[in-house]
Design an enzyme around this catalytic site. Sequence first.
Site, PDB file in Angstrom:
ATOM      1  N   TYR A 104     -18.383   5.614  -2.668  1.00 57.94           N
ATOM      2  CA  TYR A 104     -17.111   5.501  -1.950  1.00 57.94           C
ATOM      3  C   TYR A 104     -17.149   6.300  -0.658  1.00 57.94           C
ATOM      4  CZ  TYR A 104     -12.272   6.651  -0.756  1.00 57.94           C
ATOM      5  OH  TYR A 104     -11.090   6.862  -0.070  1.00 57.94           O
ATOM      6  N   ALA A 111      -8.626  -0.401   1.995  1.00 56.19           N
ATOM      7  CA  ALA A 111      -9.918   0.173   1.625  1.00 56.19           C
ATOM      8  C   ALA A 111     -10.193  -0.086   0.153  1.00 56.19           C
ATOM      9  CB  ALA A 111      -9.932   1.682   1.883  1.00 56.19           C
ATOM     10  N   GLY A 151       0.802  -1.212   0.000  1.00 50.08           N
ATOM     11  CA  GLY A 151       0.000   0.000   0.000  1.00 50.08           C
ATOM     12  C   GLY A 151       0.839   1.268   0.000  1.00 50.08           C
ATOM     13  N   ASP A 155      -6.880 -13.140   5.008  1.00 47.71           N
ATOM     14  CA  ASP A 155      -8.060 -12.568   4.364  1.00 47.71           C
ATOM     15  C   ASP A 155      -8.714 -11.620   5.363  1.00 47.71           C
ATOM     16  OD1 ASP A 155     -10.418 -11.910   3.153  1.00 47.71           O
ATOM     17  OD2 ASP A 155     -11.164 -13.964   2.943  1.00 47.71           O
TER      18      ASP A 155
END
Length: 291
Positions: free
Chosen positions: A130, A65, A15, A41
């Site tokens: 979103y 996200a 990320g 997961d």
Amino acid sequence: MTARPRAVVLGGRTGLLGQSLVLALRNGGWDAVPVGRDDVDVLDAERLADFIDKASPQAVFNTVAWTQVDLAEEHEQEAAQLNRALPASLGRIVRGTGMHLVHLSTDFVFNGRKTTPYTTDDTPDPASVYGATKLAGETALLSIAPDNCCVVRTAWLFGPGRRNFVQTILGLCAAKDDIQVVHVQTGSPTYTVDLAAGCVRLAELRATGLFHVVNAGQASWCELASEAVHLAGLHCKVHAITSKDWPQKAARPAYSVLDTSRFTEVTGIVPRPWPQALRDYIYKDCIPSGN
């Protein structure tokens, strides 16, 4: 010898912010555990709880996200799984424990109709799926584990380790004589290195509630692109266009500058101006060719 505090960083392997967080934590004396898709997961609440329990961290940072803003308009359920269900699960995991959670959120929780910076006291009113799913995640988390977490809203990220807007612009300008960039959206450009340092400090203080953490100042996408091109010394013209010239499925807030007053009050950190942070990124970290 005192043991180093441990932190789990969800999204820490690949990320954009997660990588900066891992580095900031390790430089600050923490044992940082980066977590990626192959590790656990995150949508399996039971396995996630077991993973975190085995890691025994003092802090958990959630940078995971659904961030594909336009795709979220057609995939609301999938977006909600990452943006609402995940923070809710994390809230249940840390609630009543010695762990502290720092959860990352977004300026898209606001509708963009203000003309002065949004504070943490302003009422959210997202204009996109979103934004709505991110707000739902904030609300769920703060109601489940108010004493064990803080929510950090941020915006317009650029930094090392992963492709981002600034790197994309420099890559285009290395190959073209001119480009077009939207000028009608104004926000808070934010260097992930600075954001990571702020998040680590909030974790060290076990701060709770809402915070806005961005670099100081404001810019349009066009202004950010122009400054990046200038600093990189590229001979490329950046032309301003309107949103009508660049149609997108999801509505973007026209103005989403964030006020960092509460963050400064709690941490004592005054965010530096975004042009200064951008200079550091381009001179130290960025690859102008976009490779």
